[in-house]
Motif scaffolding. Sequence first.
Motif, PDB file in Angstrom:
ATOM      1  N   PRO A 264       8.908 -79.854  71.787  1.00  0.00           N
ATOM      2  CA  PRO A 264       8.380 -79.609  73.047  1.00  0.00           C
ATOM      3  C   PRO A 264       8.287 -81.909  72.245  1.00  0.00           C
ATOM      4  CG  PRO A 264       6.637 -78.372  71.601  1.00  0.00           C
ATOM      5  CD  PRO A 264       8.427 -78.925  70.426  1.00  0.00           C
ATOM      6  N   PRO A 265       8.060 -82.544  73.666  1.00  0.00           N
ATOM      7  CA  PRO A 265       8.534 -83.570  74.030  1.00  0.00           C
ATOM      8  C   PRO A 265       7.340 -84.375  73.150  1.00  0.00           C
ATOM      9  CG  PRO A 265       8.799 -82.669  76.237  1.00  0.00           C
ATOM     10  CD  PRO A 265       8.057 -81.114  75.337  1.00  0.00           C
ATOM     11  N   GLN A 266       5.909 -84.274  73.563  1.00  0.00           N
ATOM     12  CA  GLN A 266       5.162 -84.549  72.937  1.00  0.00           C
ATOM     13  C   GLN A 266       5.715 -84.798  71.348  1.00  0.00           C
ATOM     14  OE1 GLN A 266       4.648 -81.506  74.501  1.00  0.00           O
ATOM     15  NE2 GLN A 266       2.837 -80.427  73.529  1.00  0.00           N
ATOM     16  N   VAL A 267       5.951 -84.211  71.023  1.00  0.00           N
ATOM     17  CA  VAL A 267       6.479 -84.198  69.648  1.00  0.00           C
ATOM     18  C   VAL A 267       7.129 -84.549  68.902  1.00  0.00           C
ATOM     19  CG1 VAL A 267       6.369 -82.236  67.473  1.00  0.00           C
ATOM     20  CG2 VAL A 267       5.463 -81.633  68.209  1.00  0.00           C
ATOM     21  N   HIS A 268       8.205 -84.474  69.552  1.00  0.00           N
ATOM     22  CA  HIS A 268       9.420 -85.615  69.689  1.00  0.00           C
ATOM     23  C   HIS A 268       8.681 -86.989  69.768  1.00  0.00           C
ATOM     24  CE1 HIS A 268      13.504 -83.716  69.646  1.00  0.00           C
ATOM     25  NE2 HIS A 268      13.602 -83.165  70.377  1.00  0.00           N
ATOM     26  N   SER A 269       8.081 -86.908  70.740  1.00  0.00           N
ATOM     27  CA  SER A 269       7.428 -88.561  71.526  1.00  0.00           C
ATOM     28  C   SER A 269       6.312 -89.332  69.722  1.00  0.00           C
ATOM     29  CB  SER A 269       6.607 -88.754  72.712  1.00  0.00           C
ATOM     30  OG  SER A 269       7.124 -88.240  73.307  1.00  0.00           O
ATOM     31  N   MET A 270       6.544 -88.431  69.115  1.00  0.00           N
ATOM     32  CA  MET A 270       5.225 -88.463  67.831  1.00  0.00           C
ATOM     33  C   MET A 270       6.319 -89.016  66.878  1.00  0.00           C
ATOM     34  SD  MET A 270       2.378 -86.277  66.551  1.00  0.00           S
ATOM     35  CE  MET A 270       3.697 -85.391  64.915  1.00  0.00           C
ATOM     36  N   TYR A 271       7.107 -88.388  66.821  1.00  0.00           N
ATOM     37  CA  TYR A 271       7.978 -88.753  65.796  1.00  0.00           C
ATOM     38  C   TYR A 271       9.212 -89.464  65.533  1.00  0.00           C
ATOM     39  CZ  TYR A 271       7.277 -84.121  62.900  1.00  0.00           C
ATOM     40  OH  TYR A 271       6.376 -83.586  61.589  1.00  0.00           O
ATOM     41  N   ALA A 272       9.436 -89.970  67.249  1.00  0.00           N
ATOM     42  CA  ALA A 272      10.048 -91.061  67.159  1.00  0.00           C
ATOM     43  C   ALA A 272       9.118 -92.367  67.155  1.00  0.00           C
ATOM     44  CB  ALA A 272      10.457 -91.438  68.603  1.00  0.00           C
ATOM     45  N   GLU A 273       7.847 -92.305  67.444  1.00  0.00           N
ATOM     46  CA  GLU A 273       6.976 -93.093  66.830  1.00  0.00           C
ATOM     47  C   GLU A 273       7.066 -93.490  65.806  1.00  0.00           C
ATOM     48  OE1 GLU A 273       3.043 -92.635  68.059  1.00  0.00           O
ATOM     49  OE2 GLU A 273       3.620 -93.046  70.007  1.00  0.00           O
ATOM     50  N   THR A 303      -0.463 -79.820  62.604  1.00  0.00           N
ATOM     51  CA  THR A 303      -0.247 -80.884  62.437  1.00  0.00           C
ATOM     52  C   THR A 303       1.169 -81.741  61.903  1.00  0.00           C
ATOM     53  OG1 THR A 303      -2.204 -80.810  61.119  1.00  0.00           O
ATOM     54  CG2 THR A 303      -1.596 -83.341  61.095  1.00  0.00           C
ATOM     55  N   TYR A 304       2.499 -81.340  61.565  1.00  0.00           N
ATOM     56  CA  TYR A 304       3.468 -82.002  61.492  1.00  0.00           C
ATOM     57  C   TYR A 304       4.032 -80.090  61.339  1.00  0.00           C
ATOM     58  CZ  TYR A 304       1.263 -85.155  58.729  1.00  0.00           C
ATOM     59  OH  TYR A 304       0.361 -86.732  58.129  1.00  0.00           O
TER      60      TYR A 304
END
Length: 328
Positions: A264-273, A303-304
């Motif tokens: 999911p895009p929101q998970v991608h964003s979290m990891y990209a940070e 959570t991960y």
Amino acid sequence: MAKPGQGARKPRIVVIGGGTGLSVMLRGLKQKPLDITAIVTVADDGGSSGILRSELQMPPPGDIRNVLTALADTEPLLADMLSYRFMGGAGLAGHSLGNLILAAMTDISGDFVAGVRELSRVLAVRGRVLPAANQAILLKAEMEDGSIVEGESQIPKSGLAIRRVFIEPADVEPLEEAVQAIAEADAILIGPGSLYTSIMPNLLVPKLAEAILNAQAVKIFVCNVMTQPGETDNYSVGDHLDAIHAHIGHHLFDYVIVNNGEIPPQVHSMYAEQGSAAVHLDLDEVERRGYKVIADRLVLFRTYLRHDAAKLSEHIYQLVEDWMLRKE
């Protein structure tokens, strides 16, 4: 031939690695009718493990503890106790209870391997847990600029790409039980886990790598879902395999298991940070090099991001079952 678990002996599977990914996978595999031996890295030098390694001159217990907990047939509360990390107290802060228990068992038994064996018995572990060696290994990395970084915990912090990793002592002797387990295995499974700091330290133990190459077993690599900052930045599945080939000098695996599910895009964003991205599946390249690819949606997000242990274990079990049937 009877199917595994239906009158035949249990297939013998050796799982090699370290870190969280290995423990997640083992929680799924222990539900299958498999004879499991886990061979675990002893290169950790950070946190509680690093302190105990330095002060007590023992192999680092952290990865071993995680694997013991994953394979234990015990109450969840006891598993939580072993993972409990002290938040305060002079000398206690940062230590996990399981690490301290392993340190105590090593002192009581006079030997780290014996301590692991005794704790395995107490926890009713499903299978065997073996350190790659009965001594701590120092992991070093040569970076792209030629500089050398010492220590598993320091390598990802350098900010430079890794050219190669190596261990000291270079001629460290593996545990004889580990070599024997590999020789007798029906399947050898490597990964998931940090490529350079959890997987490579095991493969760089000379006699372990030699035993894997010579083993008459199906050999499977489980690729990480996400890249690891400071270690596998921008790596594809093929890059992971190339790195192992460059260090070992051989084509090691028959099968590669990879995730091809959408994240999911929101998970991608979290990891990209955190500087992490999904590992790209360069399917044509991987297959061109002779690897058979098993691709499926293999991730769960709570959570991960973690591997779906049940689905991953089903793929592994099917590969092992098919291999044993073909051997007949």
